[in-house]
Design a protein around this motif. Structure first.
Motif, short mmCIF file in Angstrom:
data_model
loop_
_atom_site.label_atom_id
_atom_site.label_comp_id
_atom_site.label_asym_id
_atom_site.label_seq_id
_atom_site.Cartn_x
_atom_site.Cartn_y
_atom_site.Cartn_z
N SER A 65 39.58 52.74 48.03
CA SER A 65 39.71 52.96 46.59
C SER A 65 41.06 52.36 46.22
O SER A 65 42.00 53.03 45.86
N PHE A 66 40.88 51.00 45.91
CA PHE A 66 42.23 50.24 45.50
C PHE A 66 41.57 49.51 44.22
O PHE A 66 40.43 49.29 43.85
N THR A 67 42.62 48.71 43.67
CA THR A 67 42.30 48.15 42.32
C THR A 67 41.42 47.01 42.45
O THR A 67 40.60 47.05 41.48
N ASN A 68 41.85 46.00 43.23
CA ASN A 68 40.93 44.73 42.90
C ASN A 68 39.31 45.27 43.58
O ASN A 68 38.51 44.57 42.81
N VAL A 69 39.35 45.96 44.42
CA VAL A 69 37.78 46.04 44.80
C VAL A 69 36.96 46.97 43.80
O VAL A 69 36.00 46.44 43.57
N ASN A 70 37.62 47.71 43.11
CA ASN A 70 36.90 48.73 42.13
C ASN A 70 37.03 47.86 40.79
O ASN A 70 35.74 47.96 40.11
N ASN A 71 37.71 47.01 40.41
CA ASN A 71 37.49 46.15 39.31
C ASN A 71 36.37 45.24 39.44
O ASN A 71 35.53 44.84 38.62
N THR A 131 30.97 43.76 38.23
CA THR A 131 29.79 43.15 38.97
C THR A 131 28.42 44.27 38.79
O THR A 131 27.44 43.81 38.98
N GLY A 132 28.71 45.51 38.82
CA GLY A 132 28.03 46.60 38.99
C GLY A 132 27.39 46.54 40.44
O GLY A 132 26.37 47.35 40.79
N LEU A 133 28.41 46.19 41.40
CA LEU A 133 27.92 46.03 42.90
C LEU A 133 28.99 46.86 43.72
O LEU A 133 30.25 46.79 43.35
N PRO A 134 28.60 47.34 44.77
CA PRO A 134 29.62 47.68 45.97
C PRO A 134 30.23 46.44 46.56
O PRO A 134 29.94 45.50 46.21
N PRO A 135 31.47 46.67 47.30
CA PRO A 135 32.10 45.45 47.67
C PRO A 135 31.10 44.63 48.77
O PRO A 135 31.49 43.38 48.80
N ALA A 136 30.04 45.18 49.51
CA ALA A 136 29.42 44.36 50.14
C ALA A 136 28.82 43.32 49.40
O ALA A 136 28.24 42.38 49.91
N GLY A 137 28.46 43.40 47.97
CA GLY A 137 27.73 42.66 47.16
C GLY A 137 28.71 41.80 46.60
O GLY A 137 28.23 40.30 46.38
#
Lengths: 414, 414
Positions: free
Chosen positions: B66-72, B77-83
């Motif tokens: 639950s961090f900023t760059n990850v969630n922005n 992109t409409g994707l989770p970080p794996a994407g």
């Protein structure tokens, strides 16, 4: 009314300093914070809103599993389940090998705050919507204890009070109703008005939350009615603390079908018929949830190793946490002798079942909304008075719902 | 103003059907739901309150960590970080062996909704408080992209716009301020008013949330000011969707000291100097959190097995989840090649550090409030218009914060 006593007492390692005024702790069963948000945004809970502004509103972490008996036991003892021994609504009793309801006080391993308060001279009353909770909550209580569900059966000898319907001015409600909760609150008001109690524990039922989403008109009306009764308590000068036993989430697919992983079917197919899955949400109120929640325990035959089964389960979509007995006992604060060899939690929108035959999905009224897992862990925590500096600092940490008695009795500035 | 185009487009497997009206998606950085509750209960957010009543308010699950760059990156992109490949603000680049900020668009593995909307004819603008996000958010964007932090450096050639201070009517704010966020929203209002954009992504900063609890006067004033700017967007006929990148919790002991587990110190003492702990919260804004959050990754020398270290970590109070690389990738939806051999999450009130020397606790302003873990996963999700039946059913499931563009563009009834 006689001035309540303010004699301090200690129970389960916590010291309580009750003020010389009437007190009520309310367990808003299944009250995910969203219910308060939806009702407050529409101006339907002016009294709770004033508690939030003039007193305290924060979020607290409940005990896991996020079930009713577990958390009611935690609230009235101030302990996690490892301390009080109630690990679910239902469990596999290792002493008998039977699957039984965990409603009996013989399973309780700790004193209650209520019994201790009564010994310290408070006039204590517990009122619960569901009769299943009455025995545990009333354990060793010298005072009043009855349920809305069986209000008409209360006698002075067995419940510390009789003629409850006349007291409340309402007939015994059906348990599947909003009235079952409102009866509890009205009973609390009447007990204070008549000078029969000055230290109340009022535990509602989550029938409405199981059935309705937060912004449904029925849920809004229900919470407005709760707010009205809380307003009556406040008008009587009662200091009020309120929290929930657990949250509530929709557990269904977009088409409305329940989102179920049948654990026992899956595990028996792969590991044989000795695997036994226990669903600790199981209780007599099947219309609420059909025994489907986001927490299960697994009992394995001695010959089966738990590690590969744990890995298999963690490989399934919708399973979020799997622990062996020791880790579950430590991380989830559970009594190790009253859980399974494995403990399993599922996702926000997923429930765990035994087998398709075991569950009567037709008994579910409307869609499936349920609880039991990590995503029903955070619950609201409100007080009618502002916190002292000491308790304000504690509230900024990992506040628990079972801190509510200590905060209500000790933590307020006025 | 020219009528916005409503040409559908598809990106990352989702089809978007933008309405022919101006749109704004707002990322309320670090906006735990408690901030909205505290401000709304006091009548300080009338516009957001009206969104909740007339549009939609629910809770969504963010991407972990639950961090900023990850969630922005997830939101755009409409994707989770794996994407999308952004696994933190900071990571150990396996290609170089260096610990680097994850601010560069070269780490992004997916197209953005914003770039695709621009290609479909929308006049897109992204405005971010923190310049660290600008490159990722503006990736391949034919449109406007600038930060409040470096508003005075925007040029038409590099940012698609110049003279931003004149446009907004305000000098470039310092990043450690409420104004850094309010500048973003005011810029959004000005861009719509001047007809320069009809599809906005406005990403704020959590400086205020790191510094102030929800009921602090400064936090209430901040959220009231946010609400005022959202009201201006709504008055311009903008359809608004708002969510957060992550929540926020106090991470300190009752005495106010930060509640830190120094993972690298502990692991190097027991397992040797080859163990390396990476804290993906690390970013240039040290006053926010001192690089202390509730998520860490651990890189082990080849000779060290991960299982006993995982068990050791799960034995520590304050550690709540430990996963090996494969399990973390699957359960937390992370890119397996951009995390460590182990991934560790800590409790609601606990942060993970490297060594005492690594962190400049003196840089923390006030107490430590931070994020990164499971207890900052749930965030608010609001829309200014009511949901269609289809999206209402979806919202009742496991809503994600990175559904916000789809819900804002496709999901509303008017």
């Amino acid at each position: 009314m006689v001035q309540p006593t303010s004699i301090p007492f200690t129970v389960n390692g916590r010291a309580y300093r009750p003020p010389a005024r009437p007190l009520a702790v309310i367990c808003l069963d299944g009250c995910a914070d969203d219910y308060l948000d939806a009702a407050m945004a529409r101006g339907r809970m002016p009294n709770m809103q004033q508690m939030a502004v003039r007193g305290f509103r924060g979020m607290a972490r409940c005990a896991l599993p996020s079930f009713t008996n577990v958390n009611n036991a935690s609230i009235v003892t101030g302990l996690p389940p490892a301390g009080h021994g109630i690990s679910g609504n239902f469990f596999l009793d290792p002493e008998t090998g039977e699957e039984v309801m965990m409603n009996s006080a013989r399973y309780l391993r700790a004193e209650t705050i209520l019994a201790a308060a009564a010994r310290a001279g408070r006039r204590v009353a517990i009122v619960t919507a569901k009769d299943k909770l009455r025995e545990i909550l009333s354990h060793r209580l010298e005072g009043i204890g009855f349920s809305a569900e069986q209000a008409d059966q209360a006698t002075a000898a067995t419940h510390g009070i009789s003629e409850v319907e006349a007291l409340v001015g309402q007939a015994t409600p059906t348990i599947y109703s909003a009235e079952a909760s409102l009866f509890v609150l009205r009973a609390g008001v009447a007990l204070v008005e008549k000078g029969l109690a000055d230290c109340l524990y009022l535990s509602l039922t989550d029938y409405m939350q199981h059935r309705y989403a937060p912004d449904a008109p029925e849920a809004l009306d229900f919470h407005a009615a709760i707010d009205g009764e809380i307003g009556r308590l406040l008008a009587l000068g009662v200091r009020v603390g309120a929290t929930a036993d657990h949250g509530m989430n929709a557990k269904q697919k977009p088409d409305g079908a329940p989102n179920i992983i049948y654990l026992e079917s899956l595990l028996r197919e792969e590991w044989g018929p000795g695997v036994r899955v226990i669903l600790p949400i199981t209780d007599p109120y099947v219309a609420h949830h059909g025994a489907l929640g986001s927490f299960a325990v697994i009992h394995l035959p001695d010959a089966l190793p738990s590690a590969p089964i744990a890995r298999r389960l963690m490989g399934l979509d919708g399973i979020t946490e799997v622990y062996d007995r020791e880790t579950a006992a430590r991380k989830l604060e559970l009594p190790a002798d009253r859980i399974g060899d494995l403990v399993v939690l599922s996702a926000r929108d997923v429930v765990l079942g035994r087998t398709p035959d075991y569950h009567d999905l037709a008994a579910l009224e409307g869609g499936l909304r349920s609880h039991g897992g990590r995503y029903e862990e955070m619950v609201p925590f409100l007080l009618s008075k502002p916190l002292s500096a000491e308790y304000g600092a504690r509230a900024a940490g990992d506040l628990r719902n079972f801190d509510i008695f200590e905060f209500t009795l000790n933590g307020c500035r006025s």
